[in-house]
Design a protein around this motif. Structure first.
Motif, PDB file in Angstrom:
ATOM      1  N   SER A  19       0.771  -1.185  -0.038  1.00  0.00           N
ATOM      2  CA  SER A  19       0.032  -0.056  -0.063  1.00  0.00           C
ATOM      3  C   SER A  19       1.015   1.323   0.074  1.00  0.00           C
ATOM      4  O   SER A  19       0.558   2.371  -0.220  1.00  0.00           O
ATOM      5  CB  SER A  19      -1.067   0.037   1.242  1.00  0.00           C
ATOM      6  N   TYR A  56     -11.188 -12.790  -0.909  1.00  0.00           N
ATOM      7  CA  TYR A  56     -12.060 -11.674  -1.495  1.00  0.00           C
ATOM      8  C   TYR A  56     -12.850 -10.655  -0.824  1.00  0.00           C
ATOM      9  O   TYR A  56     -12.773  -9.449  -1.004  1.00  0.00           O
ATOM     10  CB  TYR A  56     -13.191 -12.287  -2.599  1.00  0.00           C
ATOM     11  N   THR A  58     -11.685  -9.470   1.942  1.00  0.00           N
ATOM     12  CA  THR A  58     -10.587  -8.743   2.629  1.00  0.00           C
ATOM     13  C   THR A  58     -10.291  -7.531   1.844  1.00  0.00           C
ATOM     14  O   THR A  58      -9.810  -6.344   2.362  1.00  0.00           O
ATOM     15  CB  THR A  58      -9.387  -9.508   3.160  1.00  0.00           C
ATOM     16  N   GLN A  59     -10.466  -7.782   0.720  1.00  0.00           N
ATOM     17  CA  GLN A  59      -9.844  -6.709  -0.280  1.00  0.00           C
ATOM     18  C   GLN A  59     -10.294  -5.150  -0.363  1.00  0.00           C
ATOM     19  O   GLN A  59     -11.574  -5.366  -0.223  1.00  0.00           O
ATOM     20  CB  GLN A  59      -9.843  -7.336  -1.768  1.00  0.00           C
ATOM     21  N   ASP A  60      -9.627  -4.366  -0.710  1.00  0.00           N
ATOM     22  CA  ASP A  60     -10.298  -3.059  -0.606  1.00  0.00           C
ATOM     23  C   ASP A  60     -10.127  -2.682  -2.122  1.00  0.00           C
ATOM     24  O   ASP A  60      -9.006  -2.258  -2.682  1.00  0.00           O
ATOM     25  CB  ASP A  60      -9.361  -1.886   0.093  1.00  0.00           C
ATOM     26  N   MET A  61     -11.199  -3.050  -2.989  1.00  0.00           N
ATOM     27  CA  MET A  61     -11.069  -2.594  -4.591  1.00  0.00           C
ATOM     28  C   MET A  61     -11.092  -1.277  -4.962  1.00  0.00           C
ATOM     29  O   MET A  61     -10.483  -1.140  -5.879  1.00  0.00           O
ATOM     30  CB  MET A  61     -12.502  -3.430  -4.744  1.00  0.00           C
ATOM     31  N   ASN A  66      -5.585  -4.823  -2.497  1.00  0.00           N
ATOM     32  CA  ASN A  66      -6.323  -5.878  -3.128  1.00  0.00           C
ATOM     33  C   ASN A  66      -5.250  -6.788  -4.140  1.00  0.00           C
ATOM     34  O   ASN A  66      -4.192  -6.264  -4.310  1.00  0.00           O
ATOM     35  CB  ASN A  66      -7.239  -5.115  -4.190  1.00  0.00           C
ATOM     36  N   ASN A  67      -5.915  -7.898  -4.648  1.00  0.00           N
ATOM     37  CA  ASN A  67      -5.077  -8.918  -5.202  1.00  0.00           C
ATOM     38  C   ASN A  67      -4.556  -8.396  -6.712  1.00  0.00           C
ATOM     39  O   ASN A  67      -3.597  -8.838  -6.736  1.00  0.00           O
ATOM     40  CB  ASN A  67      -5.840 -10.193  -5.367  1.00  0.00           C
ATOM     41  N   LYS A  68      -5.317  -7.557  -7.331  1.00  0.00           N
ATOM     42  CA  LYS A  68      -4.650  -7.208  -8.397  1.00  0.00           C
ATOM     43  C   LYS A  68      -3.515  -6.316  -8.334  1.00  0.00           C
ATOM     44  O   LYS A  68      -2.574  -6.350  -9.180  1.00  0.00           O
ATOM     45  CB  LYS A  68      -5.769  -6.056  -9.340  1.00  0.00           C
ATOM     46  N   ASN A  69      -3.507  -5.240  -7.184  1.00  0.00           N
ATOM     47  CA  ASN A  69      -2.154  -4.612  -6.948  1.00  0.00           C
ATOM     48  C   ASN A  69      -1.115  -5.609  -6.435  1.00  0.00           C
ATOM     49  O   ASN A  69       0.116  -5.425  -6.743  1.00  0.00           O
ATOM     50  CB  ASN A  69      -2.564  -3.571  -5.720  1.00  0.00           C
ATOM     51  N   ASN A 101      -7.998 -16.128  -5.074  1.00  0.00           N
ATOM     52  CA  ASN A 101      -8.096 -15.404  -3.855  1.00  0.00           C
ATOM     53  C   ASN A 101      -7.721 -16.135  -2.569  1.00  0.00           C
ATOM     54  O   ASN A 101      -7.620 -17.635  -3.138  1.00  0.00           O
ATOM     55  CB  ASN A 101      -9.511 -14.916  -3.578  1.00  0.00           C
TER      56      ASN A 101
END
Length: 132
Positions: A19, A56, A58-61, A66-69, A101
């Motif tokens: 982050s 899924y 837990t992510q902050d979309m 998030n998993n993308k980041n 995820n």
């Protein structure tokens, strides 16, 4: 690192670190870490471990956690491996569900792997070590 001599050094940048800053900043910081390890442990094999995904829920979309980041940082980390002295380990795949995820069966908080499932990780590390 300078107090002892190691044959292997395992590194995993923590989930909190994704982050902070942008991808270029992350890569620069990771490169500095690898340079420091190489200077203090010139004979060691260095293993970069991919970060374990988040569940899924837990992510902050809309934010950076998030998993993308996380995947972008894993890809950047993988590019730092030279397959000679620095190797990338796909730890992130060990606990992922079909959607990439963190599978609920491995976690209580959606972010950390429950310690009862650490043997999966240990087994992976034992079977993916480079011998010199």
């Amino acid at each position: 690192l300078s107090r002892h001599s190691f044959k292997k050094v395992y590194i995993m940048i923590g989930i909190n670190d994704i982050s902070a800053g942008y991808l270029d900043w992350f890569t620069e910081q990771y490169t500095e870490i690898l340079d420091t390890v190489r200077k203090t442990q010139p004979e060691a094999v260095i293993y970069i471990q991919g970060n374990i995904p988040m569940s899924y829920r837990t992510q902050d979309m809309n934010g950076s956690l998030n998993n993308k980041n996380l995947s972008l940082r894993n890809e950047a980390s993988q590019k730092l491996a030279d397959s000679k002295n620095i190797f990338y380990l796909d730890i992130d795949e060990l606990y992922a569900d079909a959607n990439g995820n963190l599978a609920s069966m491995y976690t209580k908080d959606g972010l950390h792997v429950d310690t009862s499932h650490y043997p999966i990780w240990v087994d992976y590390l034992l079977h993916h070590a480079i011998e010199r």
